[in-house]
Structure formats: structure tokens, C-alpha cells
Design an enzyme around this catalytic site. Structure first.
Site, PDB file in Angstrom:
ATOM      1  N   ARG A  10       0.823  -1.233   0.000  1.00  0.00           N
ATOM      2  CA  ARG A  10       0.000   0.000   0.000  1.00  0.00           C
ATOM      3  C   ARG A  10       0.848   1.270   0.000  1.00  0.00           C
ATOM      4  O   ARG A  10       0.332   2.388  -0.034  1.00  0.00           O
ATOM      5  CB  ARG A  10      -1.001   0.013   1.151  1.00  0.00           C
ATOM      6  CG  ARG A  10      -0.423   0.396   2.491  1.00  0.00           C
ATOM      7  CD  ARG A  10      -1.507   0.465   3.540  1.00  0.00           C
ATOM      8  NE  ARG A  10      -0.922   0.747   4.835  1.00  0.00           N
ATOM      9  CZ  ARG A  10      -1.169   1.847   5.540  1.00  0.00           C
ATOM     10  NH1 ARG A  10      -2.009   2.750   5.094  1.00  0.00           N
ATOM     11  NH2 ARG A  10      -0.598   2.025   6.709  1.00  0.00           N
ATOM     12  N   GLY A  11       2.162   1.147   0.066  1.00  0.00           N
ATOM     13  CA  GLY A  11       3.034   2.328   0.004  1.00  0.00           C
ATOM     14  C   GLY A  11       3.042   2.887  -1.416  1.00  0.00           C
ATOM     15  O   GLY A  11       2.298   2.426  -2.294  1.00  0.00           O
ATOM     16  N   VAL A  13       5.506   2.928  -3.831  1.00  0.00           N
ATOM     17  CA  VAL A  13       6.028   1.983  -4.821  1.00  0.00           C
ATOM     18  C   VAL A  13       5.101   0.767  -4.900  1.00  0.00           C
ATOM     19  O   VAL A  13       4.742   0.294  -5.979  1.00  0.00           O
ATOM     20  CB  VAL A  13       7.469   1.550  -4.458  1.00  0.00           C
ATOM     21  CG1 VAL A  13       7.966   0.479  -5.420  1.00  0.00           C
ATOM     22  CG2 VAL A  13       8.407   2.746  -4.471  1.00  0.00           C
ATOM     23  N   SER A  38       1.126  -2.804  10.131  1.00  0.00           N
ATOM     24  CA  SER A  38       0.353  -1.888  10.979  1.00  0.00           C
ATOM     25  C   SER A  38      -1.121  -2.243  11.136  1.00  0.00           C
ATOM     26  O   SER A  38      -1.825  -1.607  11.902  1.00  0.00           O
ATOM     27  CB  SER A  38       0.435  -0.479  10.368  1.00  0.00           C
ATOM     28  OG  SER A  38      -0.171  -0.484   9.094  1.00  0.00           O
ATOM     29  N   GLN A  73       8.411  -2.484   1.306  1.00  0.00           N
ATOM     30  CA  GLN A  73       8.125  -1.905   2.616  1.00  0.00           C
ATOM     31  C   GLN A  73       9.185  -0.899   3.053  1.00  0.00           C
ATOM     32  O   GLN A  73       8.910   0.002   3.824  1.00  0.00           O
ATOM     33  CB  GLN A  73       8.005  -3.033   3.652  1.00  0.00           C
ATOM     34  CG  GLN A  73       7.627  -2.580   5.042  1.00  0.00           C
ATOM     35  CD  GLN A  73       6.219  -1.976   5.078  1.00  0.00           C
ATOM     36  OE1 GLN A  73       5.391  -2.261   4.227  1.00  0.00           O
ATOM     37  NE2 GLN A  73       5.966  -1.106   6.027  1.00  0.00           N
ATOM     38  N   CYS A 135      16.587   4.633  -8.674  1.00  0.00           N
ATOM     39  CA  CYS A 135      15.716   5.086  -9.761  1.00  0.00           C
ATOM     40  C   CYS A 135      16.488   5.841 -10.854  1.00  0.00           C
ATOM     41  O   CYS A 135      16.287   5.601 -12.049  1.00  0.00           O
ATOM     42  CB  CYS A 135      14.602   5.953  -9.201  1.00  0.00           C
ATOM     43  SG  CYS A 135      15.141   7.094  -7.930  1.00  0.00           S
ATOM     44  N   GLN A 162      15.795  15.725 -10.302  1.00  0.00           N
ATOM     45  CA  GLN A 162      15.028  14.621  -9.727  1.00  0.00           C
ATOM     46  C   GLN A 162      13.737  15.073  -9.053  1.00  0.00           C
ATOM     47  O   GLN A 162      13.695  16.074  -8.352  1.00  0.00           O
ATOM     48  CB  GLN A 162      15.916  13.850  -8.742  1.00  0.00           C
ATOM     49  CG  GLN A 162      17.100  13.223  -9.461  1.00  0.00           C
ATOM     50  CD  GLN A 162      17.972  12.330  -8.594  1.00  0.00           C
ATOM     51  OE1 GLN A 162      19.176  12.318  -8.779  1.00  0.00           O
ATOM     52  NE2 GLN A 162      17.397  11.568  -7.685  1.00  0.00           N
ATOM     53  N   SER A 165       8.921  12.762  -5.792  1.00  0.00           N
ATOM     54  CA  SER A 165       8.500  11.409  -5.394  1.00  0.00           C
ATOM     55  C   SER A 165       9.667  10.548  -4.934  1.00  0.00           C
ATOM     56  O   SER A 165       9.493   9.659  -4.106  1.00  0.00           O
ATOM     57  CB  SER A 165       7.784  10.712  -6.553  1.00  0.00           C
ATOM     58  OG  SER A 165       8.660  10.635  -7.670  1.00  0.00           O
ATOM     59  N   PRO A 193      -3.835  42.974 -13.518  1.00  0.00           N
ATOM     60  CA  PRO A 193      -3.074  43.007 -14.780  1.00  0.00           C
ATOM     61  C   PRO A 193      -1.941  44.029 -14.753  1.00  0.00           C
ATOM     62  O   PRO A 193      -0.980  43.915 -15.508  1.00  0.00           O
ATOM     63  CB  PRO A 193      -4.113  43.387 -15.835  1.00  0.00           C
ATOM     64  CG  PRO A 193      -5.431  43.422 -15.159  1.00  0.00           C
ATOM     65  CD  PRO A 193      -5.243  43.338 -13.692  1.00  0.00           C
ATOM     66  N   ARG A 267      17.489  17.946  -6.740  1.00  0.00           N
ATOM     67  CA  ARG A 267      16.036  17.813  -6.606  1.00  0.00           C
ATOM     68  C   ARG A 267      15.368  19.034  -7.229  1.00  0.00           C
ATOM     69  O   ARG A 267      15.797  20.175  -6.991  1.00  0.00           O
ATOM     70  CB  ARG A 267      15.681  17.737  -5.113  1.00  0.00           C
ATOM     71  CG  ARG A 267      14.233  17.425  -4.831  1.00  0.00           C
ATOM     72  CD  ARG A 267      13.876  15.975  -4.987  1.00  0.00           C
ATOM     73  NE  ARG A 267      14.525  15.124  -4.009  1.00  0.00           N
ATOM     74  CZ  ARG A 267      14.686  13.813  -4.158  1.00  0.00           C
ATOM     75  NH1 ARG A 267      14.253  13.196  -5.251  1.00  0.00           N
ATOM     76  NH2 ARG A 267      15.278  13.091  -3.228  1.00  0.00           N
ATOM     77  N   HIS A 274      12.041  11.772 -13.118  1.00  0.00           N
ATOM     78  CA  HIS A 274      13.405  12.282 -13.061  1.00  0.00           C
ATOM     79  C   HIS A 274      13.848  12.610 -14.487  1.00  0.00           C
ATOM     80  O   HIS A 274      13.550  11.874 -15.432  1.00  0.00           O
ATOM     81  CB  HIS A 274      14.371  11.214 -12.531  1.00  0.00           C
ATOM     82  CG  HIS A 274      14.228  10.915 -11.066  1.00  0.00           C
ATOM     83  ND1 HIS A 274      13.427  11.627 -10.218  1.00  0.00           N
ATOM     84  CD2 HIS A 274      14.832   9.962 -10.298  1.00  0.00           C
ATOM     85  CE1 HIS A 274      13.530  11.130  -9.000  1.00  0.00           C
ATOM     86  NE2 HIS A 274      14.370  10.117  -9.016  1.00  0.00           N
ATOM     87  N   GLN A 350       9.936   7.818 -12.313  1.00  0.00           N
ATOM     88  CA  GLN A 350      10.785   7.114 -11.353  1.00  0.00           C
ATOM     89  C   GLN A 350       9.997   6.131 -10.481  1.00  0.00           C
ATOM     90  O   GLN A 350      10.607   5.304  -9.810  1.00  0.00           O
ATOM     91  CB  GLN A 350      11.611   8.102 -10.538  1.00  0.00           C
ATOM     92  CG  GLN A 350      10.887   8.926  -9.526  1.00  0.00           C
ATOM     93  CD  GLN A 350      10.819   8.282  -8.176  1.00  0.00           C
ATOM     94  OE1 GLN A 350       9.796   8.358  -7.507  1.00  0.00           O
ATOM     95  NE2 GLN A 350      11.866   7.636  -7.753  1.00  0.00           N
TER      96      GLN A 350
END
Ligand code: NAP
Length: 370
Positions: A10-11, A13, A38, A73, A135, A162, A165, A193, A267, A274, A350
């Protein structure tokens, strides 16, 4: 029937991986088991199958009853669980998106359009750990796989742009929160304006430098700015992200004579693509049309973008590439430095080729091999 465990589904990735597996109808021919760190007993992902409640991702006995474990994970989980599961004698395949095991002698970094021969040799020799690469490195290799296969690259310098994310889900949200603050602060001037760009810039700069600007995750403004530092410091003066360029490229390709790869990793305010500006020193002078053909034939995802403004703006930007598997390579030309020097620009998602897709593909390769 093979039993395959999924941890970290569920993360960021993991959810991209689940999406790709559903799109490609991969959930067939094996029995999936879903885990959580969890929410034991909770509901698993909707993959079009009846699946039992979520299992405990630290249950070594259940994990070690599986044939293959796929984990997205994170490194802390791998550090905790991988030694324990091997200690109890588990002989299954461990597929991982975290970097923890990448440089181990008994692991292979996977990017099968580029190193299928290395993967095949690893499977035949009994290697059981298969890890997704960094990545940026994976995207550079996807872009230049043709040139690498020809063996004509002497060295590469990659200057990176990069996406947020790569730093995680919270960082993606923080980038948009920063943009929102800047938009709010300047909205009255934007609506007027008669306002000048300098007046807007003053408002924006004040926000960027204010203590209340949201920078908890990036530690600095990214919207309206760039951050030329990714990951931790190395003794060489590189950042760890920069260090990975050389280390991982040569491990992925298992080069006999390592190819130098180095540059500055930066970044920028892109969401999940990326980009890289590449300087490539070839070992010979070759005509550009021949090089173009070699690059384009590298793999089916590479698309050569003609070196003109219209095509570049249409095809060679994060906005155009986001959420696709296409790896455009453009701005290709000889450099003034000398006839063996070429430059190119490439973009890649990525979360797809940089993370989930090599994991999805190695899972299928291992299923077919088993
Ligand atoms: P992530 O989004 O933080 O997810 C990791 C885990 O956090 C989830 O599996 C989930 O575990 C838990 N979690 C807690 N709160 C959550 C929430 N609100 N939504 C979703 N999950 C939540 O991690 P990631 O960015 O996917 O990265 C996973 C691994 O891949 C890391 O080792 C990373 O270095 C590597 N990697 C990342 C990228 C990238 O671009 N992000 C690229 C290549 C490799 P439970 O379900 O067990 O609670």
C-alpha cells in the site's frame, strides 16, 4: 501452486506495483498472501481475487512457508526481517525495492531490459535475492541501453533533475503545499493586470524565506527553487545518490572494466519523473544518425525525440512522461568539446521504471523460472 507474499503493497512503490500487476493481469497462476506492519487482520488490496485478511509482516514462520516474498516496505523492514528469515533456513526468492541488499555479493540488481543476461546467470547459479536499482541509475540505463550494449561508452556525466517522489509520499505533498502557499501569497498581484513580475517576485521570495514556509520534509524550499543535495554525504565529496551512479551502473551491468559515471544530483519541483542531462564520452567518433539508431533500438520503451523545440516541448518533459513507461531521449547532438563527446537529455517516471516495473518484471521472470 507457487505461494507469493506481498509486503509494502500500500506504500507509494507498492501501490504502483499493484496497479501495474492488475493492468497486466499478473495475479493469476499463483497464490498471493498480503502482509502488513500496521493493520493485521485488516483488508488487503482489491486485486480481483478473494483474499484473506492481512497477515503480520513480522511472522517469520508464515513468511518462511512462502516460495517468493516481494517487499516494497522499505530498508528498515528488510534489515529486520531478511536476516531472520534466512537464519531459519528459508530458501525462497526475496524481491525487494529497498536499497539494503543491493550491493551484497549474493544479490542481483534487476533491470531486465538491460541486464537479462546477468539475471539469467544469477538464477542458474542459485542467487535468491533480487533488488530494484536506484531510480536515477535505472532510468539512465534504460535510456542508454543501446550504447551500453555496443560497449562504446568510455564515461558518462549525468546532471540530474530529480522529482519529489524520489524522496517519498510526504515530500510530494509538501511540494504541492509549497506551491499552494506561493500561489496564495501572490494571487492578488496575479489578478491585477497592472502588477509587475518584480512585485510578485518580492512576495514569493519573502514566503520562500519565511519560517512558516512548509519545509519539514525537504528542509528547504523546492517550489520556486532547487535543492542540489540528495541523500547523505560520502567521503568523496559526492552525495550517496551521486555515488550510486558508478557503483550501481557497474553492478547492474557486471562490467569487467568499470565505466565511470558521475555528476551532480539535484532535486527539482517535478512530481514523479526524473530528468537527466547527459554528457557521454564515446571511445570513438561515430556519425550522429548511427548513434541515434543504436539508442532507439536499445529497448522498446526508448523513444528518440528529434532535436527541435516543438518535439522537445511535446515529448521530453516530466509533464509529458508522467505515469507512462516511455523513456524519451532527446537533445542528442555532438558537443563542441570534441567529436567523441555527445550530449542528450532523458526523462523517465521514477515510480515505474525507477521502482515498480523492474520489480514486477523480475517477479514474472522468477515465476517462469520456478
Ligand atoms: P512508503 O510510501 O512510505 O510505504 C512504505 C510503507 O509505509 C507502506 O507499505 C505502509 O506499510 C506504510 N504506511 C504508513 N502510512 C501509510 C500511508 N498513509 N499510506 C501508505 N502506506 C503507509 O514507501 P515507498 O516510497 O513506497 O518506498 C518503499 C521502498 O522502496 C523504500 O525502501 C524506498 O527506498 C524504495 N524505493 C522508493 C522509491 C520512490 O521513489 N519512492 C524508488 C525506488 C525504491 P503498512 O501497510 O505495513 O502499514
Amino acid at each position: 501452486m507457487l505461494r507469493i507474499g506481498f509486503v509494502g503493497w500500500r506504500g507509494m512503490v507498492g501501490s504502483v506495483l499493484m496497479g501495474r500487476m492488475i493492468d497486466e493481469q499478473d495475479f493469476q497462476g499463483f497464490e498471493p498472501t498480503f502482509f502488513t506492519t500496521s493493520n493485521v487482520g485488516g483488508e488487503g488490496p482489491d486485486v480481483g481475487l478473494d483474499i484473506p485478511p492481512l497477515n503480520d509482516a513480522y511472522d517469520i514462520s508464515l513468511l518462511s512457508s512462502l516460495d517468493i516474498i516481494v517487499t516494497c516496505q522499505g530498508g528498515d523492514y528488510t534489515k529486520k526481517v531478511y536476516p531472520k528469515i534466512r537464519e531459519v533456513g528459508w530458501k525462497g526468492y526475496w524481491i525487494d525495492s529497498a536499497s539494503t541488499l543491493r550491493m551484497n555479493d549474493d544479490s542481483i540488481i534487476v533491470l531486465d531490459p538491460v541486464n537479462k543476461n546477468v539475471i539469467d546467470a544469477g538464477l542458474s547459479s542459485g542467487i535468491k535475492a533480487y533488488v530494484g536499482g536506484n531510480c536515477t541509475v535505472s532510468l539512465m540505463l534504460m535510456a542508454l541501453s543501446g550504447l551500453f550494449a555496443e560497449g562504446i561508452i568510455e564515461w558518462i556525466s549525468s546532471m540530474t533533475y530529480q522529482a519529489a517522489s524520489g524522496a517519498g509520499a510526504k515530500n510530494m505533498k509538501e511540494l504541492i503545499a509549497q506551491i499552494h502557499v506561493l500561489g496564495k501569497a501572490s494571487s492578488a498581484l496575479l489578478d491585477d493586470p497592472g502588477s509587475t513580475a518584480i512585485a510578485i517576485d518580492e512576495v514569493v521570495t519573502k514566503e520562500l524565506r519565511s519560517n512558516s514556509f512548509p519545509t519539514t520534509n525537504f528542509k528547504a524550499p523546492l517550489a520556486g527553487s532547487v535543492i542540489p543535495w540528495i541523500d547523505s554525504a560520502m567521503e568523496s565529496g559526492q552525495t550517496r545518490e551521486e555515488w550510486k551512479g558508478f557503483a550501481e551502473t557497474n553492478k547492474i551491468l557486471q562490467t569487467k572494466n568499470p565505466i565511470p559515471v558521475d555528476g551532480v544530483c539535484v532535486r527539482v519541483g517535478a512530481m514523479r519523473c526524473h530528468s537527466q542531462g547527459l554528457t557521454i564520452k564515446l571511445d570513438r567518433d561515430m556519425p550522429l544518425d548511427e548513434l541515434s539508431e543504436i539508442i532507439e533500438k536499445g529497448n522498446q520503451w526508448v523513444k528518440l525525440v528529434p532535436n527541435n523545440m516543438e518535439s522537445t516541448l511535446k515529448f521530453l518533459t516530466p509533464a509529458a512522461v508522467n505515469s507512462t513507461l516511455t523513456i524519451p531521449v532527446g537533445r542528442l547532438r555532438k558537443m563542441l568539446i570534441g567529436p567523441e563527446y555527445i550530449t542528450a537529455f532523458t526523462v523517465g517516471d521514477q515510480l515505474l521504471w525507477g521502482a515498480a516495473e523492474p520489480i514486477r518484471r523480475i517477479l514474472n521472470i522468477i515465476i517462469n523460472y520456478s
